[in-house]
Scaffold this motif. Structure first.
Motif, PDB file in Angstrom:
ATOM      1  N   VAL A 111       5.064   9.433   4.694  1.00 59.67           N
ATOM      2  CA  VAL A 111       5.044   8.829   5.758  1.00 59.67           C
ATOM      3  C   VAL A 111       6.495   8.744   6.110  1.00 59.67           C
ATOM      4  N   THR A 162      -4.466   7.661   0.660  1.00 59.28           N
ATOM      5  CA  THR A 162      -4.661   8.978   1.473  1.00 59.28           C
ATOM      6  C   THR A 162      -3.296  10.039   0.934  1.00 59.28           C
ATOM      7  N   ASP A 219       8.626   0.210   8.949  1.00 57.52           N
ATOM      8  CA  ASP A 219       7.843   1.774   8.730  1.00 57.52           C
ATOM      9  C   ASP A 219       8.890   2.685   8.214  1.00 57.52           C
ATOM     10  N   GLY A 263       0.627  -1.192   0.028  1.00 54.75           N
ATOM     11  CA  GLY A 263      -0.098   0.094  -0.017  1.00 54.75           C
ATOM     12  C   GLY A 263       0.872   1.507  -0.049  1.00 54.75           C
ATOM     13  N   TYR A 264       2.103   1.097  -0.029  1.00 53.99           N
ATOM     14  CA  TYR A 264       2.866   2.451  -0.060  1.00 53.99           C
ATOM     15  C   TYR A 264       3.573   2.190  -1.408  1.00 53.99           C
ATOM     16  N   LYS A 283       8.500   8.326   0.795  1.00 56.88           N
ATOM     17  CA  LYS A 283       7.604   7.271   0.817  1.00 56.88           C
ATOM     18  C   LYS A 283       6.075   7.815   1.372  1.00 56.88           C
ATOM     19  N   TRP A 284       5.290   7.436   0.553  1.00 61.64           N
ATOM     20  CA  TRP A 284       3.705   7.865   0.821  1.00 61.64           C
ATOM     21  C   TRP A 284       2.899   6.710   0.463  1.00 61.64           C
ATOM     22  N   LYS A 285       1.533   7.051   1.251  1.00 58.12           N
ATOM     23  CA  LYS A 285       0.709   5.957   1.220  1.00 58.12           C
ATOM     24  C   LYS A 285      -0.616   6.054   0.090  1.00 58.12           C
TER      25      LYS A 285
END
Ligand code: CU
Length: 620
Positions: A409, A405, A466, A386-387, A400-402
């Motif tokens: 992140v 949304t 993460d 999902g990233y 890195k982003w989601k």
């Protein structure tokens, strides 16, 4: 352009014991992944193991390679034939692993030649270039080669638009006379053989990168464009005026149907198709026409999606719903929605058209924008969780982003000026994940200096947690422009260890040492030579005359893994031959003066390797 020289050693985890243990592959053990990195302007492909970053092999593709005679031996020269004649160099950018059901399958690797538009296919059983096809009506083959999910087609978009057909016209008539093409190369699902199925004629923009749809968007392909201003001079200014350029969305299944219905015109062309035949000898054929589709006659085949600003990457997420445009001059990362695109097409939410191609409304297709991502977004890959990970050239970082949304992140610096990035399987339907690699253009202070030219680099980050953790940086050959990687298990068990001598169909092969001989046909002399540890046969050759053309057909009779023999002749205006076990390779030689010329084996093959030599007597 480079982010903070001199701060390179203070980054996170790299250099700690934790990082070292994560990239340590003990002597004699294997890496988990093969990574195939383009050599950029070296024209080659580098094969690295991950996570160690160890260089395993250097596969010559678009550049002659004297080390093994690639492009010098009679069997390989034809791979370099083009409509311009013999072209022994190119600029290789985008390796693409063949896919089955949207996932790398380990069969072939495709890579583009930018300068003289070509696409090569490497066979991953032998790690050698098996085929090169030239693309007509193209200039600067950059948006290439990008695969459809079952390797039905390799797609290639022209970077430079040119007059089609080529003609002598003033350059300032660009807007009237220059066009682009999107090429669809059909791939034979058994042999991998390439053939140019059709081209789509498109407005004279620059087509930069591409990716195919998958899942719900299977059957579509997306190409980024820039220079929709259609400038022919000072593009740094003149091609940066529009707030938005376009992403071209192509319904290739529909294009296929139009071709089947006879909508394509046969346009004269002249381009080369080169391939290794069953005897492992390169053949070169001239093809004289190509089928071209004109969007004006093919409704529904292609749409433009406005995309800010001079987009570079055109990346599709694993679900096939999101299409990410990396606008290198944009302040946001725009993400288009495939399902919204279909609705917008249905509802005709258009903002005009260009040459018969409807322009969709930006807001109608937009899924979301990643705000404040950094500076100079270029390319995006996905981890399958999902990233998304986007490279930022100007701010020199990975962001890195989601998905969904659009929130950032994590971010990690790259040393320096990252171009592409790569996650194993990261552009596929099911990424293998685990690592992201930054492919950096500039290294400055990261390594010992080596004069004015410094190595480029790759940097390996752990993405299992993460936060991204930098583990390793390692130098690369040429420019590691783009790379792809896959689990080693998909390739290693299929690797060829030698060629069975009984299956050698080379017309000038010999199957045993007692067939070694010299044959004269006028001024042409053929030496049928064998090699086996630790001698050549024949090793004393007499009767050669100045003015003869000599062909040494060298067959390596070894039937064992990792025992090539080399063949080098003093003063030959050529490279050596490196002959694999069971293979035949030919060196062309013209003796220039009377005397005795030594030859020898170059590849250290046994304890008596130094004894592996011979003489050729040349007479007037
Ligand atoms: Cu030898």
């Amino acid at each position: 352009m480079t982010g903070g020289c001199g701060n390179g050693s203070k980054d996170g985890v790299a250099g700690t014991g934790d990082a070292a243990s994560k990239v340590y592959v003990a002597p004699g053990t294997h890496d988990e992944f093969y990574a195939f990195m383009s050599g950029g302007f070296s024209g080659q492909v580098g094969v690295y193991g991950l996570p160690s970053g160890r260089l395993l092999r250097h596969v010559p593709v678009f550049s002659q390679n004297a080390e093994n005679g690639y492009g010098y031996s009679e069997e390989t020269k034809n791979l370099f034939m083009t409509s311009f004649g013999f072209v022994p160099w190119d600029d290789a950018h985008h390796p693409q692993l063949s896919q089955t059901d949207g996932v790398p399958d380990g069969r072939w690797l495709f890579i583009n030649g930018n300068n003289t538009p070509r696409v090569a296919r490497l066979d991953l059983a032998t790690f050698e270039t098996a085929e090169i096809i030239e693309l007509p009506h193209s200039g600067g083959n950059h948006a290439s080669p990008f695969l459809t999910p079952n390797t039905e087609y390799v797609l290639a978009g022209t970077r430079f638009s040119v007059p089609i057909p080529q003609q002598d016209v003033p350059i300032n008539t660009y807007k009237d006379n220059f066009k682009g093409t999107l090429s669809f190369i059909k791939i034979d699902s058994t042999s991998g053989a390439m053939s140019l199925a059709f081209q789509i004629l498109v407005p004279g923009f620059n087509y930069d990168l591409s990716h195919s749809g998958k899942g719900p968007s299977h059957g579509w392909a997306f190409f980024s464009t820039y220079n929709t201003e259609q400038a022919s001079t000072l593009l740094e200014v003149n091609a940066s005026r529009n707030d938005k350029d376009y992403m071209a969305a192509v319904n290739w299944k529909l294009a296929e149907r139009y071709v089947a219905e006879g909508k394509a015109k046969d346009i004269p062309a002249s381009y080369r198709h080169n391939y290794l035949d069953d005897a492992r000898i390169a053949q070169s054929e001239i093809v004289k026409s190509v089928k071209i589709l004109d969007p004006r006659e093919c409704p529904g085949m292609i749409y433009y999606i406005p995309t800010p600003k001079s987009p570079h990457g055109a990346d599709v997420d694993p679900t096939g719903e999101y299409i990410v445009g990396g606008g290198k001059l944009a302040t946001v990362i725009p993400v288009h929605s495939f399902s919204k695109m279909l609705k917008a097409i249905e509802n005709k939410e258009f903002d005009g058209e260009v040459d018969g191609i409807p322009i969709l409304k930006y807001e109608s297709v937009l899924a979301g924008e990643v705000q404040n991502p950094g500076l100079g977004p270029l390319h995006t890959e996905f981890d399958g969780k999902g990233y998304a990970y986007t490279s930022m050239f100007i701010s020199s970082e990975i962001v890195k982003w989601k998905l969904g949304t659009w929130e950032v992140v994590d971010r990690a610096p790259a040393y320096y000026s990252i171009g592409h990035l790569m996650i194993p399987g990261g552009d596929s339907r099911s990424p293998f994940g685990k690592y992201v690699i930054a492919l950096n253009k500039i290294t400055k202070d990261r390594y010992l200096p080596t004069g004015p030219e410094l190595t480029h680099s790759a940097q390996l980050y752990d993405i299992t947690g993460d936060k991204m953790k930098l583990l390793l940086d390692f130098p690369t050959i040429g420019e590691p422009h783009y790379a792809q990687a896959l689990p080693a298990s998909l390739v290693k068990d299929r690797s060829v260890k030698y060629f069975p001598i009984a299956e050698n169909t080379h017309p000038h092969a010999i199957k045993a040492e007692n067939e070694a001989r010299v044959e004269r046909d006028g001024r042409l002399v053929r030496v049928y030579m064998s090699t086996i540890r630790t001698h050549f046969a024949p090793d004393n050759i007499e009767g050669i005359r100045v003015g003869d053309s000599v062909l040494f057909h060298v067959t390596n009779l070894e039937q064992d893994w990792d025992v090539p023999h080399g063949f080098a002749v003093m003063g030959a205006n050529n490279a050596e031959l490196l002959v694999m076990p069971g293979e035949t390779r030919t060196l062309a030689w013209k003796p220039q003066a009377a005397g005795v010329i030594p030859f020898y084996c170059t590849d250290f093959c046994s304890a008596l390797h130094q004894e592996m030599q011979g003489y050729i007597r040349v007479s007037r």
